[in-house]
Scaffold this active site. Structure first.
Site, mmCIF file in Angstrom:
data_model
loop_
_atom_site.group_PDB
_atom_site.id
_atom_site.type_symbol
_atom_site.label_atom_id
_atom_site.label_comp_id
_atom_site.label_asym_id
_atom_site.label_seq_id
_atom_site.Cartn_x
_atom_site.Cartn_y
_atom_site.Cartn_z
ATOM 1 N N ARG A 1 -2.914 -1.367 -7.502
ATOM 2 C CA ARG A 1 -2.426 -0.862 -8.783
ATOM 3 C C ARG A 1 -1.992 -2.009 -9.691
ATOM 4 O O ARG A 1 -2.299 -2.014 -10.894
ATOM 5 C CB ARG A 1 -1.271 0.107 -8.536
ATOM 6 C CG ARG A 1 -1.666 1.321 -7.692
ATOM 7 C CD ARG A 1 -0.464 2.065 -7.136
ATOM 8 N NE ARG A 1 0.329 2.673 -8.191
ATOM 9 C CZ ARG A 1 1.512 3.242 -7.965
ATOM 10 N NH1 ARG A 1 2.029 3.264 -6.737
ATOM 11 N NH2 ARG A 1 2.191 3.784 -8.962
ATOM 12 N N ILE B 1 0.807 3.624 2.899
ATOM 13 C CA ILE B 1 0.200 3.751 1.594
ATOM 14 C C ILE B 1 1.121 4.596 0.734
ATOM 15 O O ILE B 1 1.961 5.331 1.253
ATOM 16 C CB ILE B 1 -1.223 4.362 1.659
ATOM 17 C CG1 ILE B 1 -1.227 5.697 2.399
ATOM 18 C CG2 ILE B 1 -2.202 3.396 2.282
ATOM 19 C CD1 ILE B 1 -2.601 6.353 2.498
ATOM 20 N N ASP B 2 0.998 4.473 -0.567
ATOM 21 C CA ASP B 2 1.909 5.148 -1.482
ATOM 22 C C ASP B 2 1.818 6.667 -1.364
ATOM 23 O O ASP B 2 0.798 7.213 -0.927
ATOM 24 C CB ASP B 2 1.601 4.744 -2.928
ATOM 25 C CG ASP B 2 1.796 3.255 -3.174
ATOM 26 O OD1 ASP B 2 2.617 2.650 -2.471
ATOM 27 O OD2 ASP B 2 1.112 2.712 -4.061
ATOM 28 N N LYS B 3 2.868 7.331 -1.808
ATOM 29 C CA LYS B 3 2.935 8.792 -1.756
ATOM 30 C C LYS B 3 1.694 9.440 -2.373
ATOM 31 O O LYS B 3 1.094 10.349 -1.787
ATOM 32 C CB LYS B 3 4.185 9.265 -2.487
ATOM 33 C CG LYS B 3 4.273 10.781 -2.660
ATOM 34 C CD LYS B 3 5.451 11.173 -3.543
ATOM 35 C CE LYS B 3 5.444 12.666 -3.818
ATOM 36 N NZ LYS B 3 6.536 13.068 -4.742
#
Length: 302
Positions: free
Chosen positions: A235, A135-137
């Site tokens: 997103r 998953i993204d930062k």
């Protein structure tokens, strides 16, 4: 190195499927990766995963070279929700990168995992031991981790088969009028901005389901259920339908709430255990900073 000579019964089969069936301790997705990386040759030449095997084809499968990870274990006090000999479930905090990369060589999730777990799978290579998905930062939440290669392949196969349960909670700009919806739109690299993803005709299939949890003045809290797992999928999809994530510096509006990154939390993760065959599901409540932002909003009355 393994060598296989195709017979008449093999003729006409896709090479990725054939090799995953013939070779032990592998999977179709793993074999597709090896083929794309040039580790499979047919009659001395590289092929694509959809190559149809012919009688008397000589197939050579080269092993992946696993390099010892040059990563320093760090005590990052990761929250491990579950752990056994095969898998672990970890809660990644917002702001933490999953694995080392340019500009992020320490204090990543992998650094912490190497300190807290005794074993990690090696399929993903030296910088991503144990990492099955990411998953993204600036997205917080649950990730499954493989502690050996057999478990890793089994979990990846579940991701490919779309049988893993992945539910996210997101706060988006705007008031979504309908209670639920499904976004089916292909995602690929944005041709106008290479650092971004976008909905484009040549992209890979992507499906996101969403349910409205709460409406606020100017904002909506939703639950997103992933059917696929493309880069930045939620997103990109929410921007595509006109409701970008709050705090998203890449896909959201400049005028937004002060949140230090997108308001997105991976709160539910479910999968079939690679050894026991039991379905396991884990849930995590919203982080306190996420809750604090919601407290500042004005709910809309029904």
């Amino acid at each position: 190195m393994q060598e296989i000579k195709a017979n008449e019964m093999d003729s006409g089969q896709r090479i990725d499927r054939l090799l995953s069936e013939k070779l032990d301790d592998t999977s179709r997705s793993d074999m597709q990766g090896r083929i794309r990386d040039g580790l499979v040759e047919v009659n001395g030449e590289a092929v694509k995963p959809n190559y149809k095997v012919k009688t008397d084809d000589v197939i050579i499968v080269h092993p992946r070279e696993l390099v010892e990870a040059d990563i320093s274990p760090q005590n990052l006090n990761l929250e491990i929700l579950y752990e056994d000999d095969d898998v672990a479930v970890v809660n990644k905090p917002k702001g933490m990168v999953v694995h080392p990369a340019a500009g992020h060589h320490s204090e990543t999730l992998v650094n912490g995992l190497m300190f807290q777990l005794d074993d990690l799978s090696g399929i993903n290579g030296e910088l991503r031991p144990g990492i099955v998905h990411r998953i993204d930062k600036d997205t917080s939440g649950l990730l499954m981790v493989a502690k050996n290669d057999v478990a890793h392949r089994a979990l990846v196969d579940q991701l490919v088969d779309k049988s893993v349960t992945r539910k996210y909670v997101a706060l988006v700009h705007g008031t979504i009028p309908h209670d639920k919806g499904t976004i089916e739109a292909p995602i690929g690299r944005n041709p106008k901005e290479r650092q971004e993803m976008a909905v484009i005709d040549s992209g890979r299939d992507a499906t996101t389901h969403f349910n409205v949890l709460e409406r606020y003045e100017g904002y909506t809290l939703i639950e997103c259920i992933l059917e696929t797992g493309r880069t930045h999928q939620i997103r990109v999809h929410m921007k595509y339908i006109g409701y970008p994530l709050v705090g998203d510096p890449k896909y959201g509006p400049r005028k937004t709430l002060n949140t230090d990154g997108q308001m997105l939390h991976a709160g539910t993760l479910g999968f079939i255990h690679p050894t026991s065959g039991e379905y396991m599901e884990f849930n995590d409540s919203l982080p306190e900073p996420f809750e604090d932002v919601l407290e500042t909003l004005t709910p809309l009355s029904d």
